[in-house]
Design a protein around this motif. Structure first.
Motif, mmCIF file in Angstrom:
data_model
loop_
_atom_site.group_PDB
_atom_site.id
_atom_site.type_symbol
_atom_site.label_atom_id
_atom_site.label_comp_id
_atom_site.label_asym_id
_atom_site.label_seq_id
_atom_site.Cartn_x
_atom_site.Cartn_y
_atom_site.Cartn_z
ATOM 1 N N PRO A 34 -3.166 8.467 8.177
ATOM 2 C CA PRO A 34 -2.090 7.521 8.293
ATOM 3 C C PRO A 34 -2.215 6.371 7.561
ATOM 4 C CG PRO A 34 -2.811 8.356 10.503
ATOM 5 C CD PRO A 34 -3.833 8.881 9.300
ATOM 6 N N PHE A 35 -3.691 5.974 7.293
ATOM 7 C CA PHE A 35 -3.851 4.839 6.400
ATOM 8 C C PHE A 35 -3.237 5.132 4.895
ATOM 9 C CE2 PHE A 35 -6.938 4.104 9.683
ATOM 10 C CZ PHE A 35 -6.659 2.680 9.833
ATOM 11 N N ILE A 36 -3.361 6.301 4.483
ATOM 12 C CA ILE A 36 -3.247 6.695 3.065
ATOM 13 C C ILE A 36 -1.598 6.640 3.190
ATOM 14 C CG2 ILE A 36 -2.852 8.468 1.483
ATOM 15 C CD1 ILE A 36 -5.936 9.225 2.589
ATOM 16 N N ILE A 37 -1.013 7.301 3.757
ATOM 17 C CA ILE A 37 0.618 7.283 3.917
ATOM 18 C C ILE A 37 0.893 5.673 4.072
ATOM 19 C CG2 ILE A 37 2.732 7.757 5.232
ATOM 20 C CD1 ILE A 37 1.119 10.322 6.392
ATOM 21 N N PRO A 81 -1.596 9.336 -19.053
ATOM 22 C CA PRO A 81 -2.206 9.438 -20.435
ATOM 23 C C PRO A 81 -2.696 8.292 -21.055
ATOM 24 C CG PRO A 81 0.029 9.524 -21.003
ATOM 25 C CD PRO A 81 -0.002 9.469 -19.488
ATOM 26 N N THR A 82 -3.654 7.605 -20.377
ATOM 27 C CA THR A 82 -4.288 6.248 -20.590
ATOM 28 C C THR A 82 -5.786 6.518 -21.343
ATOM 29 O OG1 THR A 82 -4.980 5.740 -18.489
ATOM 30 C CG2 THR A 82 -2.871 4.883 -19.475
ATOM 31 N N SER A 83 -6.246 5.478 -21.687
ATOM 32 C CA SER A 83 -7.706 5.876 -21.974
ATOM 33 C C SER A 83 -8.580 4.538 -21.534
ATOM 34 C CB SER A 83 -7.859 5.590 -23.800
ATOM 35 O OG SER A 83 -9.171 5.583 -23.963
ATOM 36 N N PRO A 84 -9.417 4.933 -20.429
ATOM 37 C CA PRO A 84 -9.756 6.444 -19.986
ATOM 38 C C PRO A 84 -8.405 6.927 -19.100
ATOM 39 C CG PRO A 84 -10.764 4.691 -18.616
ATOM 40 C CD PRO A 84 -10.198 4.063 -19.726
ATOM 41 N N PRO A 85 -8.322 7.999 -18.851
ATOM 42 C CA PRO A 85 -7.238 8.702 -17.907
ATOM 43 C C PRO A 85 -6.930 7.770 -16.671
ATOM 44 C CG PRO A 85 -8.161 10.402 -18.651
ATOM 45 C CD PRO A 85 -9.069 9.212 -19.096
ATOM 46 N N THR A 86 -5.824 7.682 -16.115
ATOM 47 C CA THR A 86 -5.692 6.989 -15.019
ATOM 48 C C THR A 86 -4.759 7.984 -14.071
ATOM 49 O OG1 THR A 86 -5.268 4.815 -16.029
ATOM 50 C CG2 THR A 86 -4.338 4.982 -13.863
ATOM 51 N N VAL A 87 -5.121 8.156 -12.728
ATOM 52 C CA VAL A 87 -4.695 9.051 -11.741
ATOM 53 C C VAL A 87 -3.937 8.018 -10.846
ATOM 54 C CG1 VAL A 87 -5.110 10.731 -10.091
ATOM 55 C CG2 VAL A 87 -6.433 10.643 -12.289
ATOM 56 N N GLU A 88 -2.851 8.387 -10.501
ATOM 57 C CA GLU A 88 -2.008 7.667 -9.343
ATOM 58 C C GLU A 88 -1.389 8.675 -8.486
ATOM 59 O OE1 GLU A 88 0.545 3.819 -11.682
ATOM 60 O OE2 GLU A 88 1.440 5.834 -11.416
ATOM 61 N N TYR A 89 -1.472 8.010 -7.114
ATOM 62 C CA TYR A 89 -0.888 8.793 -6.067
ATOM 63 C C TYR A 89 0.249 8.172 -5.402
ATOM 64 C CZ TYR A 89 -5.386 10.966 -6.326
ATOM 65 O OH TYR A 89 -6.663 11.621 -6.661
ATOM 66 N N ALA A 90 1.161 9.271 -5.257
ATOM 67 C CA ALA A 90 2.523 8.588 -4.622
ATOM 68 C C ALA A 90 2.937 9.331 -3.351
ATOM 69 C CB ALA A 90 3.473 8.634 -5.807
ATOM 70 N N ILE A 91 3.749 9.010 -2.454
ATOM 71 C CA ILE A 91 4.297 9.832 -1.499
ATOM 72 C C ILE A 91 5.247 10.570 -1.992
ATOM 73 C CG2 ILE A 91 5.763 7.837 -0.780
ATOM 74 C CD1 ILE A 91 4.428 8.407 2.082
ATOM 75 N N THR A 92 5.558 11.716 -1.420
ATOM 76 C CA THR A 92 6.575 12.525 -1.681
ATOM 77 C C THR A 92 7.639 12.506 -0.658
ATOM 78 O OG1 THR A 92 5.880 14.320 -0.230
ATOM 79 C CG2 THR A 92 4.962 14.320 -2.389
ATOM 80 N N PRO A 93 8.877 12.914 -0.774
ATOM 81 C CA PRO A 93 9.871 12.915 0.253
ATOM 82 C C PRO A 93 9.670 13.241 1.475
ATOM 83 C CG PRO A 93 10.900 13.624 -1.728
ATOM 84 C CD PRO A 93 9.259 13.690 -1.821
ATOM 85 N N LEU A 94 8.669 14.347 1.628
ATOM 86 C CA LEU A 94 7.957 14.651 2.851
ATOM 87 C C LEU A 94 7.209 13.715 3.543
ATOM 88 C CD1 LEU A 94 7.500 16.852 5.126
ATOM 89 C CD2 LEU A 94 5.854 17.864 3.637
ATOM 90 N N GLY A 95 6.484 13.052 2.771
ATOM 91 C CA GLY A 95 5.466 12.105 3.211
ATOM 92 C C GLY A 95 6.443 10.963 3.646
ATOM 93 N N ALA A 96 7.515 10.626 2.909
ATOM 94 C CA ALA A 96 8.419 9.472 3.269
ATOM 95 C C ALA A 96 8.921 9.419 4.535
ATOM 96 C CB ALA A 96 9.534 9.263 2.168
ATOM 97 N N ARG A 97 9.355 11.089 4.804
ATOM 98 C CA ARG A 97 9.673 10.913 6.377
ATOM 99 C C ARG A 97 8.779 10.777 7.729
ATOM 100 N NH1 ARG A 97 11.709 17.132 6.054
ATOM 101 N NH2 ARG A 97 12.126 16.603 8.351
ATOM 102 N N LEU A 98 7.434 10.680 7.178
ATOM 103 C CA LEU A 98 6.389 10.189 8.352
ATOM 104 C C LEU A 98 6.357 8.778 8.399
ATOM 105 C CD1 LEU A 98 3.745 12.773 7.111
ATOM 106 C CD2 LEU A 98 5.329 12.892 9.046
ATOM 107 N N LYS A 99 6.803 8.144 7.429
ATOM 108 C CA LYS A 99 6.815 6.470 7.487
ATOM 109 C C LYS A 99 7.255 5.977 8.893
ATOM 110 C CE LYS A 99 8.925 5.296 3.583
ATOM 111 N NZ LYS A 99 9.295 4.552 2.419
ATOM 112 N N PRO A 100 8.550 6.209 9.355
ATOM 113 C CA PRO A 100 8.834 5.663 10.595
ATOM 114 C C PRO A 100 8.009 6.003 11.678
ATOM 115 C CG PRO A 100 10.786 6.828 9.644
ATOM 116 C CD PRO A 100 9.502 7.196 8.893
ATOM 117 N N ILE A 101 7.163 7.002 11.736
ATOM 118 C CA ILE A 101 6.246 7.227 12.787
ATOM 119 C C ILE A 101 5.099 6.137 12.759
ATOM 120 C CG2 ILE A 101 4.540 9.019 13.498
ATOM 121 C CD1 ILE A 101 6.279 11.018 12.240
ATOM 122 N N LEU A 102 4.902 5.803 11.680
ATOM 123 C CA LEU A 102 3.683 5.043 11.406
ATOM 124 C C LEU A 102 4.081 3.473 11.782
ATOM 125 C CD1 LEU A 102 1.898 6.705 8.352
ATOM 126 C CD2 LEU A 102 1.388 6.872 10.649
#
Length: 102
Positions: A34-37, A81-102
């Protein structure tokens, strides 16, 4: 089947496999999910940013949870593609449907 077995109520927590509540609980259960979402609800974040914002979560647990959520289709992982490589996490449409629950 005996008459007693037929009258017995279902076990608690058994849930039907196609039940929306069961599906939702499967997606949001687990430590820190739930924190990640919550922290991804507005915009993508890098791993280190998530770890700092969430608080006392270990890198190992956060990485495992993000991987599981990616496999479930709740978050996406994008390597920039940065130096060093950067990783990003994002919520998907499925994950966005969980927002009202939280």
């Amino acid at each position: 089947m005996t008459p007693m077995a037929a009258a017995r109520p279902p076990r608690k927590g058994s849930g039907k496999p196609d039940c929306p509540l069961t599906d939702t609980m499967r997606l949001i259960s687990g430590a820190w999910t739930p924190f990640i979402i919550w922290y991804l609800r507005e915009h993508p974040r890098r791993f280190g940013d998530l770890r700092r914002e969430i608080g006392p979560v270990s890198a190992k647990v956060l990485a495992a949870r993000l991987k599981q959520m990616e496999e479930q289709g709740v978050v996406t992982r994008t390597v920039r593609p940065t130096s060093p490589p950067t990783v990003e996490y994002a919520i998907t449409p499925l994950g966005a449907r969980l927002k009202p629950i939280l």
